[in-house]
Design a protein around this motif. Structure first.
Motif, PDB file in Angstrom:
ATOM      1  N   ASP A   1      31.307   2.214  71.729  1.00  0.00           N
ATOM      2  CA  ASP A   1      31.462   0.789  72.021  1.00  0.00           C
ATOM      3  C   ASP A   1      31.606   0.550  73.530  1.00  0.00           C
ATOM      4  OD1 ASP A   1      31.313   0.270  69.337  1.00  0.00           O
ATOM      5  OD2 ASP A   1      33.480   0.040  69.050  1.00  0.00           O
ATOM      6  N   GLU A   2      32.343   1.424  74.213  1.00  0.00           N
ATOM      7  CA  GLU A   2      32.514   1.271  75.652  1.00  0.00           C
ATOM      8  C   GLU A   2      31.196   1.498  76.380  1.00  0.00           C
ATOM      9  OE1 GLU A   2      35.755   3.620  77.161  1.00  0.00           O
ATOM     10  OE2 GLU A   2      37.112   1.930  76.845  1.00  0.00           O
ATOM     11  N   TRP A   3      30.405   2.464  75.914  1.00  0.00           N
ATOM     12  CA  TRP A   3      29.110   2.732  76.543  1.00  0.00           C
ATOM     13  C   TRP A   3      28.178   1.528  76.357  1.00  0.00           C
ATOM     14  CZ3 TRP A   3      26.364   4.814  80.028  1.00  0.00           C
ATOM     15  CH2 TRP A   3      25.006   5.037  79.882  1.00  0.00           C
ATOM     16  N   LEU A   4      28.166   0.935  75.172  1.00  0.00           N
ATOM     17  CA  LEU A   4      27.354  -0.262  74.949  1.00  0.00           C
ATOM     18  C   LEU A   4      27.846  -1.421  75.804  1.00  0.00           C
ATOM     19  CD1 LEU A   4      26.918  -0.114  71.065  1.00  0.00           C
ATOM     20  CD2 LEU A   4      25.205   0.404  72.808  1.00  0.00           C
TER      21      LEU A   4
ATOM     22  N   GLU B   1      35.130  -2.796  86.158  1.00  0.00           N
ATOM     23  CA  GLU B   1      35.190  -2.477  84.731  1.00  0.00           C
ATOM     24  C   GLU B   1      34.278  -1.288  84.412  1.00  0.00           C
ATOM     25  OE1 GLU B   1      34.307  -4.534  80.359  1.00  0.00           O
ATOM     26  OE2 GLU B   1      34.493  -5.774  82.153  1.00  0.00           O
ATOM     27  N   ALA B   2      33.082  -1.276  85.012  1.00  0.00           N
ATOM     28  CA  ALA B   2      32.170  -0.156  84.807  1.00  0.00           C
ATOM     29  C   ALA B   2      32.778   1.134  85.331  1.00  0.00           C
ATOM     30  CB  ALA B   2      30.836  -0.437  85.489  1.00  0.00           C
ATOM     31  N   GLU B   3      33.446   1.064  86.468  1.00  0.00           N
ATOM     32  CA  GLU B   3      34.072   2.260  87.038  1.00  0.00           C
ATOM     33  C   GLU B   3      35.183   2.781  86.129  1.00  0.00           C
ATOM     34  OE1 GLU B   3      36.382   3.680  91.115  1.00  0.00           O
ATOM     35  OE2 GLU B   3      35.120   1.883  91.124  1.00  0.00           O
ATOM     36  N   ASP B   4      35.945   1.885  85.529  1.00  0.00           N
ATOM     37  CA  ASP B   4      37.012   2.308  84.613  1.00  0.00           C
ATOM     38  C   ASP B   4      36.427   3.012  83.384  1.00  0.00           C
ATOM     39  OD1 ASP B   4      38.890   1.250  86.301  1.00  0.00           O
ATOM     40  OD2 ASP B   4      39.093  -0.638  85.206  1.00  0.00           O
ATOM     41  N   ILE B   5      35.347   2.463  82.836  1.00  0.00           N
ATOM     42  CA  ILE B   5      34.725   3.078  81.661  1.00  0.00           C
ATOM     43  C   ILE B   5      34.178   4.454  82.003  1.00  0.00           C
ATOM     44  CG2 ILE B   5      32.807   2.887  80.029  1.00  0.00           C
ATOM     45  CD1 ILE B   5      33.183  -0.146  80.101  1.00  0.00           C
ATOM     46  N   LEU B   6      33.506   4.566  83.146  1.00  0.00           N
ATOM     47  CA  LEU B   6      32.958   5.859  83.562  1.00  0.00           C
ATOM     48  C   LEU B   6      34.076   6.868  83.810  1.00  0.00           C
ATOM     49  CD1 LEU B   6      30.127   4.645  85.950  1.00  0.00           C
ATOM     50  CD2 LEU B   6      29.861   5.697  83.706  1.00  0.00           C
TER      51      LEU B   6
ATOM     52  N   GLU C   1      25.428   7.660  90.574  1.00  0.00           N
ATOM     53  CA  GLU C   1      26.235   7.290  91.737  1.00  0.00           C
ATOM     54  C   GLU C   1      27.699   7.659  91.521  1.00  0.00           C
ATOM     55  OE1 GLU C   1      27.338   3.282  94.350  1.00  0.00           O
ATOM     56  OE2 GLU C   1      25.698   3.258  92.897  1.00  0.00           O
ATOM     57  N   TYR C   2      28.197   7.457  90.312  1.00  0.00           N
ATOM     58  CA  TYR C   2      29.596   7.794  90.021  1.00  0.00           C
ATOM     59  C   TYR C   2      29.817   9.304  90.136  1.00  0.00           C
ATOM     60  CZ  TYR C   2      34.056   8.131  87.579  1.00  0.00           C
ATOM     61  OH  TYR C   2      35.356   8.413  87.247  1.00  0.00           O
ATOM     62  N   LEU C   3      28.919  10.101  89.551  1.00  0.00           N
ATOM     63  CA  LEU C   3      29.069  11.557  89.595  1.00  0.00           C
ATOM     64  C   LEU C   3      29.030  12.063  91.032  1.00  0.00           C
ATOM     65  CD1 LEU C   3      26.774  12.627  86.618  1.00  0.00           C
ATOM     66  CD2 LEU C   3      29.260  12.489  86.638  1.00  0.00           C
ATOM     67  N   ALA C   4      28.164  11.477  91.862  1.00  0.00           N
ATOM     68  CA  ALA C   4      28.028  11.933  93.240  1.00  0.00           C
ATOM     69  C   ALA C   4      29.220  11.512  94.096  1.00  0.00           C
ATOM     70  CB  ALA C   4      26.730  11.402  93.840  1.00  0.00           C
TER      71      ALA C   4
END
Length: 470
Positions: free
Chosen positions: A140-143, A159-164, A331-334
Protein backbone atom coordinates in the motif's frame (compact mmCIF):
# COMPACT_ATOMS: atom_id res chain seq x y z
CA UNK A 1 8.03 -7.27 45.57
CA UNK A 2 6.98 -10.52 43.88
CA UNK A 3 3.68 -12.17 44.85
CA UNK A 4 4.27 -15.61 46.43
CA UNK A 5 1.13 -17.03 44.75
CA UNK A 6 2.31 -16.13 41.27
CA UNK A 7 4.11 -18.61 39.08
CA UNK A 8 7.21 -16.93 37.68
CA UNK A 9 9.30 -17.61 34.60
CA UNK A 10 12.86 -16.33 34.79
CA UNK A 11 15.02 -15.15 31.90
CA UNK A 12 17.40 -18.11 32.39
CA UNK A 13 14.67 -20.59 31.44
CA UNK A 14 14.56 -19.45 27.82
CA UNK A 15 17.22 -19.44 25.15
CA UNK A 16 15.28 -17.09 22.89
CA UNK A 17 16.94 -13.65 23.01
CA UNK A 18 13.69 -11.80 22.32
CA UNK A 19 11.74 -13.46 25.11
CA UNK A 20 14.73 -13.13 27.42
CA UNK A 21 14.83 -9.36 26.78
CA UNK A 22 11.07 -9.02 27.35
CA UNK A 23 11.40 -10.79 30.71
CA UNK A 24 14.38 -8.71 31.80
CA UNK A 25 12.67 -5.49 30.72
CA UNK A 26 10.10 -6.11 33.48
CA UNK A 27 12.82 -5.38 36.08
CA UNK A 28 11.09 -7.68 38.54
CA UNK A 29 13.02 -10.12 40.71
CA UNK A 30 11.36 -13.34 41.85
CA UNK A 31 12.00 -17.04 42.36
CA UNK A 32 11.47 -19.01 39.18
CA UNK A 33 8.70 -21.62 39.31
CA UNK A 34 10.71 -23.97 37.10
CA UNK A 35 14.41 -23.75 37.99
CA UNK A 36 14.12 -22.33 41.51
CA UNK A 37 16.67 -19.57 40.87
CA UNK A 38 16.09 -16.03 42.05
CA UNK A 39 16.44 -13.33 39.44
CA UNK A 40 14.67 -11.29 36.82
CA UNK A 41 11.36 -12.97 36.04
CA UNK A 42 7.89 -12.49 34.55
CA UNK A 43 4.54 -13.91 35.66
CA UNK A 44 3.77 -17.05 33.66
CA UNK A 45 0.39 -15.63 32.64
CA UNK A 46 2.10 -12.56 31.13
CA UNK A 47 4.54 -14.80 29.28
CA UNK A 48 1.56 -16.78 27.97
CA UNK A 49 0.01 -13.56 26.63
CA UNK A 50 3.25 -12.86 24.74
CA UNK A 51 3.11 -16.39 23.32
CA UNK A 52 -0.50 -15.85 22.23
CA UNK A 53 0.65 -12.81 20.26
CA UNK A 54 3.30 -14.95 18.54
CA UNK A 55 0.74 -17.63 17.64
CA UNK A 56 -1.68 -15.01 16.30
CA UNK A 57 0.88 -13.18 14.15
CA UNK A 58 3.17 -15.93 12.89
CA UNK A 59 1.24 -19.22 13.01
CA UNK A 60 -2.14 -20.51 11.94
CA UNK A 61 -4.31 -23.48 12.88
CA UNK A 62 -4.38 -26.22 10.26
CA UNK A 63 -7.71 -27.77 9.16
CA UNK A 64 -9.05 -30.21 11.71
CA UNK A 65 -10.65 -32.41 9.02
CA UNK A 66 -9.28 -33.72 5.72
CA UNK A 67 -10.43 -32.19 2.46
CA UNK A 68 -12.22 -34.16 -0.25
CA UNK A 69 -8.97 -35.52 -1.66
CA UNK A 70 -7.31 -36.24 1.68
CA UNK A 71 -10.32 -38.36 2.71
CA UNK A 72 -9.17 -40.94 0.20
CA UNK A 73 -6.00 -41.47 2.25
CA UNK A 74 -6.71 -43.85 5.18
CA UNK A 75 -3.44 -42.83 6.86
CA UNK A 76 -4.29 -39.12 6.90
CA UNK A 77 -3.11 -37.17 9.93
CA UNK A 78 -3.60 -33.55 10.72
CA UNK A 79 -0.76 -31.37 9.47
CA UNK A 80 1.37 -29.16 11.66
CA UNK A 81 2.94 -29.01 15.10
CA UNK A 82 1.29 -29.21 18.50
CA UNK A 83 1.26 -25.91 20.43
CA UNK A 84 3.80 -27.32 22.89
CA UNK A 85 6.24 -28.16 20.07
CA UNK A 86 5.82 -24.70 18.57
CA UNK A 87 6.73 -23.07 21.89
CA UNK A 88 9.73 -25.33 22.48
CA UNK A 89 11.14 -24.15 19.15
CA UNK A 90 9.88 -20.57 18.98
CA UNK A 91 10.25 -19.57 22.65
CA UNK A 92 13.35 -21.60 23.41
CA UNK A 93 11.87 -23.24 26.52
CA UNK A 94 11.89 -26.78 27.90
CA UNK A 95 8.92 -29.09 27.45
CA UNK A 96 7.69 -28.62 31.02
CA UNK A 97 7.69 -24.83 30.60
CA UNK A 98 5.92 -25.16 27.26
CA UNK A 99 3.26 -27.43 28.77
CA UNK A 100 2.41 -24.93 31.48
CA UNK A 101 2.34 -22.06 29.01
CA UNK A 102 -0.05 -24.04 26.81
CA UNK A 103 -2.18 -24.75 29.89
CA UNK A 104 -2.43 -21.02 30.61
CA UNK A 105 -3.32 -20.33 26.99
CA UNK A 106 -5.99 -23.00 26.94
CA UNK A 107 -7.52 -21.66 30.18
CA UNK A 108 -7.58 -18.09 28.81
CA UNK A 109 -8.62 -18.67 25.20
CA UNK A 110 -9.86 -22.24 24.91
CA UNK A 111 -13.00 -21.80 27.01
CA UNK A 112 -14.27 -18.89 24.92
CA UNK A 113 -13.54 -20.72 21.66
CA UNK A 114 -15.34 -23.89 22.76
CA UNK A 115 -18.24 -21.84 24.12
CA UNK A 116 -18.64 -20.26 20.66
CA UNK A 117 -18.57 -23.67 18.96
CA UNK A 118 -14.97 -23.46 17.80
CA UNK A 119 -11.97 -25.63 18.52
CA UNK A 120 -9.79 -24.95 21.54
CA UNK A 121 -6.79 -23.31 19.75
CA UNK A 122 -4.47 -24.67 22.44
CA UNK A 123 -6.12 -28.04 23.03
CA UNK A 124 -4.41 -31.43 22.62
CA UNK A 125 -5.67 -31.85 19.03
CA UNK A 126 -4.66 -28.37 17.81
CA UNK A 127 -1.92 -28.18 15.17
CA UNK A 128 -0.13 -25.13 13.80
CA UNK A 129 1.85 -24.17 10.72
CA UNK A 130 3.86 -21.02 10.07
CA UNK A 131 2.02 -18.49 7.92
CA UNK A 132 3.54 -16.30 5.22
CA UNK A 133 4.31 -12.71 6.06
CA UNK A 134 1.62 -10.22 5.04
CA UNK A 135 3.28 -7.40 3.11
CA UNK A 136 0.09 -5.45 2.36
CA UNK A 137 1.24 -2.48 4.41
CA UNK A 138 4.36 -2.07 2.31
CA UNK A 139 2.47 -2.74 -0.93
CA UNK A 140 0.00 0.00 0.00
CA UNK A 141 2.85 2.40 0.80
CA UNK A 142 4.56 1.63 -2.52
CA UNK A 143 1.31 2.32 -4.41
CA UNK A 144 0.83 5.53 -2.42
CA UNK A 145 4.39 6.59 -3.29
CA UNK A 146 3.78 6.10 -7.01
CA UNK A 147 0.54 8.04 -6.83
CA UNK A 148 2.18 10.87 -4.88
CA UNK A 149 5.02 11.20 -7.38
CA UNK A 150 2.92 10.93 -10.52
CA UNK A 151 -0.07 13.06 -9.58
CA UNK A 152 0.86 15.37 -6.74
CA UNK A 153 4.41 16.38 -5.86
CA UNK A 154 7.51 15.18 -7.67
CA UNK A 155 10.05 17.42 -5.94
CA UNK A 156 10.97 18.03 -2.28
CA UNK A 157 8.63 15.25 -1.28
CA UNK A 158 9.13 14.45 2.41
CA UNK A 159 6.39 11.82 2.38
CA UNK A 160 8.15 9.91 -0.41
CA UNK A 161 11.42 10.09 1.52
CA UNK A 162 9.74 8.67 4.64
CA UNK A 163 8.28 5.75 2.68
CA UNK A 164 11.63 4.99 1.03
CA UNK A 165 13.28 5.11 4.44
CA UNK A 166 10.90 2.46 5.76
CA UNK A 167 11.44 0.28 2.69
CA UNK A 168 15.21 0.58 2.33
CA UNK A 169 16.40 1.44 5.85
CA UNK A 170 19.23 -0.87 6.91
CA UNK A 171 19.51 -2.30 3.40
CA UNK A 172 23.24 -2.98 3.82
CA UNK A 173 22.60 -5.52 6.57
CA UNK A 174 20.08 -7.65 4.65
CA UNK A 175 21.09 -11.14 3.51
CA UNK A 176 19.61 -13.95 1.45
CA UNK A 177 18.81 -17.47 2.62
CA UNK A 178 22.34 -18.40 1.55
CA UNK A 179 23.81 -15.65 3.76
CA UNK A 180 24.76 -13.58 0.72
CA UNK A 181 24.55 -9.78 1.14
CA UNK A 182 22.19 -7.84 -1.09
CA UNK A 183 24.67 -4.95 -1.29
CA UNK A 184 27.84 -6.28 -2.90
CA UNK A 185 31.25 -4.66 -3.36
CA UNK A 186 32.91 -4.92 -6.77
CA UNK A 187 36.72 -4.61 -6.36
CA UNK A 188 38.72 -2.83 -9.06
CA UNK A 189 41.36 -5.58 -9.23
CA UNK A 190 38.87 -8.34 -10.10
CA UNK A 191 39.48 -9.42 -13.74
CA UNK A 192 35.80 -10.38 -14.04
CA UNK A 193 34.61 -6.97 -12.81
CA UNK A 194 33.92 -5.51 -16.26
CA UNK A 195 30.75 -4.01 -17.70
CA UNK A 196 29.74 -3.85 -21.34
CA UNK A 197 28.15 -0.68 -22.67
CA UNK A 198 26.91 -0.11 -26.20
CA UNK A 199 25.65 2.80 -28.28
CA UNK A 200 23.47 2.87 -31.36
CA UNK A 201 24.45 4.75 -34.55
CA UNK A 202 22.35 5.25 -37.66
CA UNK A 203 25.23 5.67 -40.11
CA UNK A 204 28.55 3.95 -40.72
CA UNK A 205 30.48 7.23 -40.51
CA UNK A 206 29.10 7.94 -37.03
CA UNK A 207 30.16 4.48 -35.88
CA UNK A 208 33.64 5.05 -37.34
CA UNK A 209 34.00 8.31 -35.39
CA UNK A 210 33.08 6.47 -32.18
CA UNK A 211 35.99 4.04 -32.62
CA UNK A 212 38.50 6.85 -32.09
CA UNK A 213 37.19 7.93 -28.67
CA UNK A 214 35.24 5.09 -27.03
CA UNK A 215 35.41 6.70 -23.59
CA UNK A 216 33.62 9.82 -24.83
CA UNK A 217 31.45 8.20 -27.50
CA UNK A 218 30.30 5.02 -25.69
CA UNK A 219 30.45 6.28 -22.10
CA UNK A 220 27.62 8.24 -20.46
CA UNK A 221 26.59 11.34 -22.45
CA UNK A 222 27.14 14.93 -21.25
CA UNK A 223 24.30 16.36 -19.12
CA UNK A 224 22.74 18.35 -21.97
CA UNK A 225 22.32 15.14 -23.98
CA UNK A 226 21.27 12.80 -21.16
CA UNK A 227 17.74 11.60 -21.81
CA UNK A 228 15.45 10.29 -19.08
CA UNK A 229 15.90 6.60 -18.33
CA UNK A 230 14.74 3.99 -15.86
CA UNK A 231 17.17 5.21 -13.20
CA UNK A 232 17.80 8.85 -14.17
CA UNK A 233 15.84 11.99 -15.03
CA UNK A 234 16.73 14.02 -18.11
CA UNK A 235 19.97 15.97 -17.67
CA UNK A 236 21.52 13.54 -15.16
CA UNK A 237 23.96 11.17 -16.84
CA UNK A 238 24.35 7.65 -15.49
CA UNK A 239 26.10 4.54 -16.79
CA UNK A 240 23.82 1.83 -18.18
CA UNK A 241 25.49 -1.43 -19.09
CA UNK A 242 25.59 -5.16 -18.51
CA UNK A 243 28.02 -7.98 -17.87
CA UNK A 244 26.70 -9.58 -21.09
CA UNK A 245 27.16 -7.84 -24.45
CA UNK A 246 24.02 -9.52 -25.83
CA UNK A 247 21.96 -7.83 -23.13
CA UNK A 248 23.37 -4.45 -24.18
CA UNK A 249 22.35 -5.08 -27.78
CA UNK A 250 18.83 -6.12 -26.75
CA UNK A 251 18.36 -3.06 -24.51
CA UNK A 252 19.11 -0.70 -27.42
CA UNK A 253 16.18 -2.14 -29.44
CA UNK A 254 18.10 -1.42 -32.67
CA UNK A 255 16.45 -1.16 -36.09
CA UNK A 256 17.72 -3.20 -39.01
CA UNK A 257 20.51 -1.37 -40.84
CA UNK A 258 21.88 0.41 -37.76
CA UNK A 259 25.34 0.13 -36.25
CA UNK A 260 26.26 -0.61 -32.64
CA UNK A 261 29.64 0.07 -31.07
CA UNK A 262 30.28 -1.64 -27.73
CA UNK A 263 33.20 -1.84 -25.33
CA UNK A 264 34.05 -2.92 -21.81
CA UNK A 265 34.54 -0.68 -18.78
CA UNK A 266 36.20 -1.57 -15.49
CA UNK A 267 36.04 0.17 -12.11
CA UNK A 268 38.89 2.31 -10.79
CA UNK A 269 37.71 2.03 -7.19
CA UNK A 270 35.49 -0.37 -5.22
CA UNK A 271 31.85 -0.07 -6.21
CA UNK A 272 28.95 -0.75 -3.82
CA UNK A 273 26.07 -2.15 -5.87
CA UNK A 274 22.60 -3.27 -4.83
CA UNK A 275 21.95 -6.74 -6.22
CA UNK A 276 18.25 -6.25 -6.88
CA UNK A 277 17.56 -9.90 -7.92
CA UNK A 278 19.06 -11.03 -4.60
CA UNK A 279 16.16 -9.31 -2.85
CA UNK A 280 13.94 -12.12 -4.14
CA UNK A 281 15.69 -14.41 -1.64
CA UNK A 282 16.08 -11.90 1.21
CA UNK A 283 15.56 -13.41 4.64
CA UNK A 284 15.05 -11.84 8.05
CA UNK A 285 16.24 -13.74 11.09
CA UNK A 286 15.21 -12.86 14.60
CA UNK A 287 13.07 -13.69 17.56
CA UNK A 288 9.31 -13.95 17.26
CA UNK A 289 9.22 -11.96 20.50
CA UNK A 290 11.13 -8.95 19.13
CA UNK A 291 8.74 -6.04 18.83
CA UNK A 292 9.91 -5.16 15.30
CA UNK A 293 10.42 -8.68 13.93
CA UNK A 294 6.98 -8.81 12.36
CA UNK A 295 7.55 -5.53 10.51
CA UNK A 296 11.02 -6.61 9.33
CA UNK A 297 9.58 -9.91 8.13
CA UNK A 298 6.80 -8.13 6.24
CA UNK A 299 9.33 -5.81 4.61
CA UNK A 300 11.42 -8.80 3.51
CA UNK A 301 8.31 -10.31 1.93
CA UNK A 302 7.67 -7.05 0.06
CA UNK A 303 11.29 -6.74 -1.11
CA UNK A 304 11.16 -10.28 -2.47
CA UNK A 305 8.60 -9.06 -5.05
CA UNK A 306 10.09 -5.60 -5.49
CA UNK A 307 12.60 -6.65 -8.16
CA UNK A 308 9.79 -7.56 -10.56
CA UNK A 309 8.09 -4.20 -10.01
CA UNK A 310 11.25 -2.17 -10.62
CA UNK A 311 12.14 -4.09 -13.80
CA UNK A 312 8.62 -3.97 -15.27
CA UNK A 313 8.81 -2.93 -18.95
CA UNK A 314 7.75 0.63 -19.75
CA UNK A 315 6.23 1.14 -23.20
CA UNK A 316 7.49 3.89 -25.54
CA UNK A 317 5.70 7.16 -24.85
CA UNK A 318 5.11 6.35 -21.17
CA UNK A 319 8.67 6.92 -19.95
CA UNK A 320 8.06 10.27 -18.21
CA UNK A 321 5.61 8.82 -15.67
CA UNK A 322 6.60 5.15 -15.90
CA UNK A 323 10.21 5.78 -14.90
CA UNK A 324 9.49 8.35 -12.20
CA UNK A 325 9.30 5.98 -9.17
CA UNK A 326 12.51 4.15 -10.10
CA UNK A 327 14.29 7.45 -10.71
CA UNK A 328 13.40 8.55 -7.18
CA UNK A 329 14.58 5.20 -5.78
CA UNK A 330 17.92 5.56 -7.55
CA UNK A 331 18.39 9.07 -6.17
CA UNK A 332 17.53 7.89 -2.65
CA UNK A 333 19.96 4.95 -2.79
CA UNK A 334 22.76 7.18 -4.08
CA UNK A 335 22.26 10.19 -1.80
CA UNK A 336 21.03 8.59 1.42
CA UNK A 337 22.67 5.15 1.43
CA UNK A 338 25.76 6.04 -0.66
CA UNK A 339 25.23 3.12 -3.01
CA UNK A 340 27.02 3.44 -6.36
CA UNK A 341 24.54 1.54 -8.51
CA UNK A 342 22.57 -1.66 -8.88
CA UNK A 343 22.08 -4.85 -10.83
CA UNK A 344 18.52 -5.32 -12.10
CA UNK A 345 16.81 -7.71 -14.54
CA UNK A 346 16.82 -6.79 -18.21
CA UNK A 347 13.23 -6.25 -19.42
CA UNK A 348 14.38 -6.63 -23.03
CA UNK A 349 16.68 -9.66 -22.76
CA UNK A 350 14.43 -11.53 -20.30
CA UNK A 351 15.33 -14.62 -18.33
CA UNK A 352 17.94 -14.28 -15.61
CA UNK A 353 20.15 -11.80 -17.49
CA UNK A 354 20.78 -8.49 -15.81
CA UNK A 355 21.59 -4.86 -16.45
CA UNK A 356 23.85 -2.71 -14.33
CA UNK A 357 23.46 0.99 -13.69
CA UNK A 358 26.06 3.21 -12.05
CA UNK A 359 24.46 6.29 -10.56
CA UNK A 360 25.67 9.76 -11.52
CA UNK A 361 28.28 10.01 -8.79
CA UNK A 362 29.96 6.78 -9.95
CA UNK A 363 29.50 7.25 -13.70
CA UNK A 364 32.46 9.47 -14.62
CA UNK A 365 34.73 7.85 -17.22
CA UNK A 366 38.49 8.41 -17.39
CA UNK A 367 39.13 10.18 -20.68
CA UNK A 368 41.74 8.79 -23.06
CA UNK A 369 43.35 11.72 -24.91
CA UNK A 370 45.62 11.03 -27.89
CA UNK A 371 49.32 11.67 -27.50
CA UNK A 372 50.73 14.98 -28.75
CA UNK A 373 51.09 14.89 -32.52
CA UNK A 374 48.92 11.78 -32.83
CA UNK A 375 45.87 11.53 -35.05
CA UNK A 376 43.46 8.60 -35.08
CA UNK A 377 40.96 7.62 -37.74
CA UNK A 378 38.30 4.91 -37.49
CA UNK A 379 37.43 2.82 -40.51
CA UNK A 380 34.83 0.09 -41.05
CA UNK A 381 34.79 -2.10 -44.13
CA UNK A 382 31.82 -4.25 -45.14
CA UNK A 383 33.02 -7.55 -46.59
CA UNK A 384 31.18 -10.56 -47.98
CA UNK A 385 32.04 -12.61 -44.93
CA UNK A 386 31.24 -9.87 -42.44
CA UNK A 387 32.67 -6.53 -41.31
CA UNK A 388 36.14 -5.36 -40.38
CA UNK A 389 36.94 -2.39 -38.17
CA UNK A 390 40.29 -0.73 -37.57
CA UNK A 391 41.64 2.43 -35.95
CA UNK A 392 44.53 3.91 -37.92
CA UNK A 393 47.03 5.96 -35.91
CA UNK A 394 49.24 8.60 -37.55
CA UNK A 395 52.08 10.14 -35.55
CA UNK A 396 53.93 13.28 -36.65
CA UNK A 397 57.72 13.49 -36.17
CA UNK A 398 58.72 15.37 -32.97
CA UNK A 399 60.32 18.18 -35.00
CA UNK A 400 57.08 18.75 -36.93
CA UNK A 401 55.10 18.79 -33.69
CA UNK A 402 57.41 21.46 -32.25
CA UNK A 403 57.24 23.54 -35.44
CA UNK A 404 53.44 23.48 -35.58
CA UNK A 405 53.24 24.40 -31.88
CA UNK A 406 55.57 27.41 -32.44
CA UNK A 407 53.51 28.51 -35.44
CA UNK A 408 50.33 28.33 -33.40
CA UNK A 409 51.85 30.50 -30.67
CA UNK A 410 52.93 33.10 -33.26
CA UNK A 411 49.40 33.30 -34.60
CA UNK A 412 48.20 34.19 -31.12
CA UNK A 413 50.61 37.16 -30.92
CA UNK A 414 48.57 39.75 -32.84
CA UNK A 415 47.72 43.43 -32.03
CA UNK A 416 44.25 42.68 -30.80
CA UNK A 417 45.46 40.26 -28.14
CA UNK A 418 45.76 42.96 -25.47
CA UNK A 419 42.23 44.11 -26.24
CA UNK A 420 40.86 40.56 -26.05
CA UNK A 421 42.61 39.98 -22.73
CA UNK A 422 40.36 42.61 -21.15
CA UNK A 423 37.46 40.20 -21.49
CA UNK A 424 37.41 37.37 -18.97
CA UNK A 425 37.38 33.89 -20.42
CA UNK A 426 34.17 31.92 -20.07
CA UNK A 427 34.91 29.39 -17.36
CA UNK A 428 33.70 25.86 -18.02
CA UNK A 429 32.20 24.21 -14.92
CA UNK A 430 34.47 21.55 -13.52
CA UNK A 431 33.11 18.08 -12.90
CA UNK A 432 33.41 17.54 -9.12
CA UNK A 433 33.14 13.75 -9.48
CA UNK A 434 36.18 11.53 -9.37
CA UNK A 435 36.91 9.23 -12.30
CA UNK A 436 35.30 5.90 -11.43
CA UNK A 437 35.52 3.73 -14.56
CA UNK A 438 37.73 3.41 -17.63
CA UNK A 439 37.60 1.69 -21.00
CA UNK A 440 39.31 -1.70 -21.14
CA UNK A 441 41.99 -1.54 -23.81
CA UNK A 442 41.28 -3.66 -26.86
CA UNK A 443 37.63 -4.32 -25.95
CA UNK A 444 35.87 -2.26 -28.64
CA UNK A 445 33.49 -4.19 -30.94
CA UNK A 446 31.41 -3.09 -33.93
CA UNK A 447 28.05 -4.72 -34.71
CA UNK A 448 25.94 -4.29 -37.84
CA UNK A 449 22.25 -5.06 -37.32
CA UNK A 450 20.95 -7.12 -40.26
CA UNK A 451 18.01 -8.77 -38.44
CA UNK A 452 16.04 -8.48 -35.21
CA UNK A 453 14.50 -11.44 -33.37
CA UNK A 454 11.36 -11.00 -31.25
CA UNK A 455 10.40 -13.26 -28.35
CA UNK A 456 6.64 -13.40 -27.83
CA UNK A 457 3.89 -15.58 -26.42
CA UNK A 458 1.38 -16.62 -29.07
CA UNK A 459 -2.06 -18.17 -29.08
CA UNK A 460 -4.72 -18.85 -31.68
CA UNK A 461 -7.96 -16.87 -31.28
CA UNK A 462 -11.06 -18.96 -30.59
CA UNK A 463 -14.60 -17.87 -31.39
CA UNK A 464 -17.68 -18.75 -29.31
CA UNK A 465 -21.31 -17.92 -29.86
CA UNK A 466 -22.49 -16.46 -26.55
CA UNK A 467 -25.93 -15.43 -27.71
CA UNK A 468 -28.65 -15.98 -25.10
CA UNK A 469 -31.31 -17.06 -27.64
CA UNK A 470 -31.57 -20.42 -29.42
Amino acid sequence: MADDATRWLCSLCTTDPGLKDRIEDEHTEATCHFCGRHGLAMPLEDAADLCHGVFTKFFGLTPADPDVFERLDPSWERHGEAPRDVLVRAAGVDVDVADELVGCLSDDYGYRAVRDGDEDPYGPEARYEAIAADDRTFQDEWLALQLELRERSRFFNSEAEDILGRIFGGLESLQTFQKQPVVVTIPPDDPDAVFWRARLFMTQSEAEDALVDPAGSIGPPPPQKARAGRMNPAGVAVFYGSQDIDVCLAELRPPVGSWIVACQFRPLRPLRLLDLPALEAVYEEGSYFDLDFGTRRERAAFLSTFCTQVARPVLPGEEDLGYLPTQVIAEYLADKLHIDGMFYPSPQAGGDRHNVVLFHRAARVRQQLPAEGEEQTGQIEVLEEGIEAVVRVTRMPPAQVAAEKAEALELLDFPGEAWLSQWPAVAQPEDPRTETIEVVAGSVYVNYVFAVTVGAASTKVSYFDVSDWP
